[in-house]
Design a protein around this motif. Structure first.
Motif, PDB file in Angstrom:
ATOM      1  N   ILE A  23     -11.333 -38.571  -9.844  1.00  0.00           N
ATOM      2  CA  ILE A  23     -10.089 -37.940 -10.306  1.00  0.00           C
ATOM      3  C   ILE A  23     -10.377 -36.963 -11.443  1.00  0.00           C
ATOM      4  N   VAL A  24     -11.214 -37.365 -12.389  1.00  0.00           N
ATOM      5  CA  VAL A  24     -11.561 -36.483 -13.511  1.00  0.00           C
ATOM      6  C   VAL A  24     -12.269 -35.229 -13.003  1.00  0.00           C
ATOM      7  N   LEU A  25     -13.206 -35.399 -12.064  1.00  0.00           N
ATOM      8  CA  LEU A  25     -13.891 -34.235 -11.496  1.00  0.00           C
ATOM      9  C   LEU A  25     -12.919 -33.302 -10.784  1.00  0.00           C
ATOM     10  N   ALA A  26     -11.992 -33.867 -10.050  1.00  0.00           N
ATOM     11  CA  ALA A  26     -10.997 -33.046  -9.354  1.00  0.00           C
ATOM     12  C   ALA A  26     -10.132 -32.275 -10.350  1.00  0.00           C
ATOM     13  N   GLU A  29     -12.197 -29.393 -11.851  1.00  0.00           N
ATOM     14  CA  GLU A  29     -12.328 -28.298 -10.888  1.00  0.00           C
ATOM     15  C   GLU A  29     -11.023 -27.528 -10.755  1.00  0.00           C
ATOM     16  N   PHE A  30      -9.914 -28.249 -10.756  1.00  0.00           N
ATOM     17  CA  PHE A  30      -8.614 -27.585 -10.680  1.00  0.00           C
ATOM     18  C   PHE A  30      -8.402 -26.689 -11.894  1.00  0.00           C
ATOM     19  N   LEU A  31      -8.759 -27.175 -13.074  1.00  0.00           N
ATOM     20  CA  LEU A  31      -8.605 -26.372 -14.291  1.00  0.00           C
ATOM     21  C   LEU A  31      -9.477 -25.121 -14.244  1.00  0.00           C
ATOM     22  N   LYS A  32     -10.696 -25.249 -13.708  1.00  0.00           N
ATOM     23  CA  LYS A  32     -11.561 -24.082 -13.586  1.00  0.00           C
ATOM     24  C   LYS A  32     -10.938 -23.049 -12.655  1.00  0.00           C
ATOM     25  N   LEU A  33     -10.366 -23.515 -11.544  1.00  0.00           N
ATOM     26  CA  LEU A  33      -9.716 -22.593 -10.614  1.00  0.00           C
ATOM     27  C   LEU A  33      -8.483 -21.959 -11.252  1.00  0.00           C
ATOM     28  N   LYS A  34      -7.754 -22.746 -12.010  1.00  0.00           N
ATOM     29  CA  LYS A  34      -6.547 -22.256 -12.668  1.00  0.00           C
ATOM     30  C   LYS A  34      -6.878 -21.136 -13.662  1.00  0.00           C
ATOM     31  N   HIS A  35      -7.971 -21.305 -14.370  1.00  0.00           N
ATOM     32  CA  HIS A  35      -8.364 -20.291 -15.351  1.00  0.00           C
ATOM     33  C   HIS A  35      -8.852 -19.022 -14.665  1.00  0.00           C
TER      34      HIS A  35
END
Length: 140
Positions: A23-26, A29-35
């Motif tokens: 969950i933390v990894l997901a 990764e979501f935050l990286k995509l969001k940025h």
């Protein structure tokens, strides 16, 4: 499939830890995509520096920067980035490669810069990844 459920029943603590880690990894990764900033390897970063006149922005503190940084990198610690991003205005047309210690903090810096209209990339693994790839650093 039954073996997985059997393992989970017998090792609840390990299964829970694995689920939390996933969950933390997901989320990361979501935050990286969001940025919206793309990660680049040290080799790709070198090509960008040499062929696209990319600017390396080192957001580590001044002591870490002095202990070893990428040649010609600009040092603006992350804590000061929001107030000093105007130092980058003359480089707005250049791609900016953001380097931090391990590659974790640079996504937040990319988000700040994106709001100001900069195109930035994240150095995968940060300065540690750069050094592990055998790339040169300078001190001072």
């Amino acid at each position: 499939m039954q073996d997985i459920f059997l393992f989970a029943q017998h090792h609840a603590t390990l299964s829970t830890a694995l689920a939390i880690a996933l969950i933390v990894l997901a989320i990361l990764e979501f935050l990286k995509l969001k940025h919206g900033a793309q990660q680049v390897s040290p080799a790709v970063a070198t090509q960008m520096i040499n062929h696209q006149n990319a600017l390396v922005l080192d957001i580590r503190n001044t002591e870490a920067f002095a202990s070893g940084h990428i040649v010609d990198a600009l040092s603006i610690p992350f804590a000061e980035l929001e107030s000093k991003y105007k130092k980058l205005d003359k480089s707005k047309a250049r791609p900016i490669i953001i380097a931090c210690a391990t590659g974790q903090e640079s996504a937040r810096a990319a988000s700040l810069l994106a709001k100001q209209g900069f195109t930035s990339f994240l150095l995968a693994g940060g300065i540690r990844g750069w050094k592990e790839a055998g790339m040169p650093v300078v001190k001072g």
